[in-house]
Every structure is written in structure tokens, then in C-alpha cells.
Write an enzyme that holds these catalytic residues in place. Structure first.
Site, PDB file in Angstrom:
ATOM      1  N   ARG A  27       0.930  -1.276   0.015  1.00  0.00           N
ATOM      2  CA  ARG A  27       0.056  -0.120  -0.079  1.00  0.00           C
ATOM      3  C   ARG A  27       0.884   1.311   0.127  1.00  0.00           C
ATOM      4  NH1 ARG A  27      -2.768  -3.563   3.154  1.00  0.00           N
ATOM      5  NH2 ARG A  27      -1.834  -2.617   5.092  1.00  0.00           N
ATOM      6  N   GLU A  86       5.134  -9.914  15.691  1.00  0.00           N
ATOM      7  CA  GLU A  86       4.553 -10.538  17.023  1.00  0.00           C
ATOM      8  C   GLU A  86       5.044 -11.994  17.014  1.00  0.00           C
ATOM      9  OE1 GLU A  86       0.203  -9.935  17.129  1.00  0.00           O
ATOM     10  OE2 GLU A  86       0.305 -10.622  19.401  1.00  0.00           O
TER      11      GLU A  86
END
Ligand code: AMP
Length: 184
Positions: A72, A109
Site C-alpha cells: 500500500r 509479533e
């Protein structure tokens, strides 16, 4: 570099961008609220106002290259580079770029990921504006800065459409200007 005045007040733009952004709960995984910028892209005028504002904020910084992060970041970075009249440089996920590359890993994560850039994309002394849609934890943007430095450049500014300030991504980007149109 093409210089142009700030097209409008940032508050008006921020208001309109905030109204357009769509929150999608539990995407791509439970617990994440995904900030969907596609309604901004659907509004041709708003999309143009966003990238013109991003470019205007960088005009005084003597940027020589815009480096944008897949995928993006490409959408916003390409028109910003064109508005500034400087080269556009893509940073991509591993295995996508065909020529000789520099590579940086960063922590997610769970596990790690990596980004790559062509090693000859910048050159010594490049003053880089990094563009992406969302600043979250800052890991992606920080890895991109390391890529820029390994290719001989320096990141003078980061430009995001959205800063998720509660994740404190700016802490990883100290030393450069950090601009975002909308903060949450
Ligand atoms: P980070 O490395 O944590 O700053 O994550 C930034 C990257 O992940 C950007 O390329 C974003 O496009 C994407 N991202 C992270 N969190 C979100 C979110 N809540 N909504 C949309 N995109 C996100």
C-alpha cells in the site's frame, strides 16, 4: 524538485480522511482493527489531496528519492514522488526484486519477516522520504531505514496516512521527521 504550496489546511484534510477510512474488526486476525484505506482511493479528489499534502510537507526537505513500502505504500508513494519530481524506489517482500538486493529482517509479533531493496537504487548522499499507509509498531519503517542506510542514503522524513499512536511506532523512528495525516 517541483515546489508547490500546501493545497489546504491539514485539519480539513484530516477530517475528510478520517471520515473515509473504514475500520475492519478482526482482520487479518482476531483482535486487530484493520484500517482500510481503499475508500480514500475510491474518492479521486480525496486521494489527490492526500498525496499532494504528503508532497507539500516534504518540499522544504530537499528529498532526492521517495522510498515506498510494498504494497500500500506504493499507492501513495508513487504520486508523491511524481509531485516532488524525484525517483521512486520500491521496497519489497523477499524474492520480488530481480536485481542485486540489500535485505533487512525485522521482528513481528510471531517470528520475523524481511524487506529488500535494489542495492544501487539510491547512491551515497541520497536524502530519502519513506512513504507507507499505516505506522503501527514501526518495525517495517525502521527496517526500511536500515535498508536506505545500507544503500548509502539517509532517511530525512517518514510520511504516513495513518499513525496508530497507541503502538508508539515513532519511538523507533527518532532522528527523522515523522508526518501522518490522521492519528488514532
Ligand atoms: P508496523 O511494522 O507494525 O509499523 O506495521 C506497519 C505495516 O503493517 C504497514 O505496512 C501497514 O500497512 C500494516 N499495518 C499494520 N497495522 C495495520 C492496521 N491496523 N491496519 C492496516 N494496516 C496495518
Amino acid at each position: 524538485m517541483i515546489t508547490r504550496p500546501l493545497p489546504e489546511g491539514r485539519e480539513t484534510l484530516a477530517h475528510d480522511v478520517r471520515a473515509a477510512i473504514r475500520d475492519v474488526a478482526d482482520f487479518p486476525k482476531p483482535g486487530v482493527v484493520f484500517k482500510d484505506i481503499t475508500p480514500v482511493l475510491s474518492d479521486a479528489s480525496l486521494f489527490a489531496r492526500v498525496t499532494e499534502s504528503q508532497a507539500a510537507a516534504a518540499t522544504a526537505m530537499h528529498v532526492t528519492h521517495v522510498v515506498a513500502i510494498e504494497s500500500r505504500g506504493f499507492i501513495f508513494g508513487a504520486p508523491v514522488a511524481q509531485a516532488l519530481g524525484v525517483p521512486f524506489v520500491p521496497v519489497r517482500k523477499p524474492g520480488k526484486l530481480p536485481h542485486r538486493r540489500v535485505r533487512e529482517e525485522y521482528t513481528l509479533e510471531y517470528g520475523t519477516d524481511a524487506l529488500e531493496m535494489h542495492e544501487d537504487a539510491l547512491g551515497v548522499g541520497a536524502r530519502v522520504l519513506v512513504v507507507d499507509d499505516v505506522l503501527a509498531t514501526g518495525g517495517t519503517a525502521a527496517a526500511t531505514r536500515r535498508l536506505v542506510e545500507r544503500a548509502g542514503g539517509v532517511v530525512v522524513a517518514f510520511s504516513f496516512v495513518i499513525d496508530l499512536t497507541f503502538l508508539h511506532g515513532r519511538q523507533l523512528l527518532v532522528g527523522a521527521s515523522v508526518d501522518a495525516i490522521v492519528e488514532y
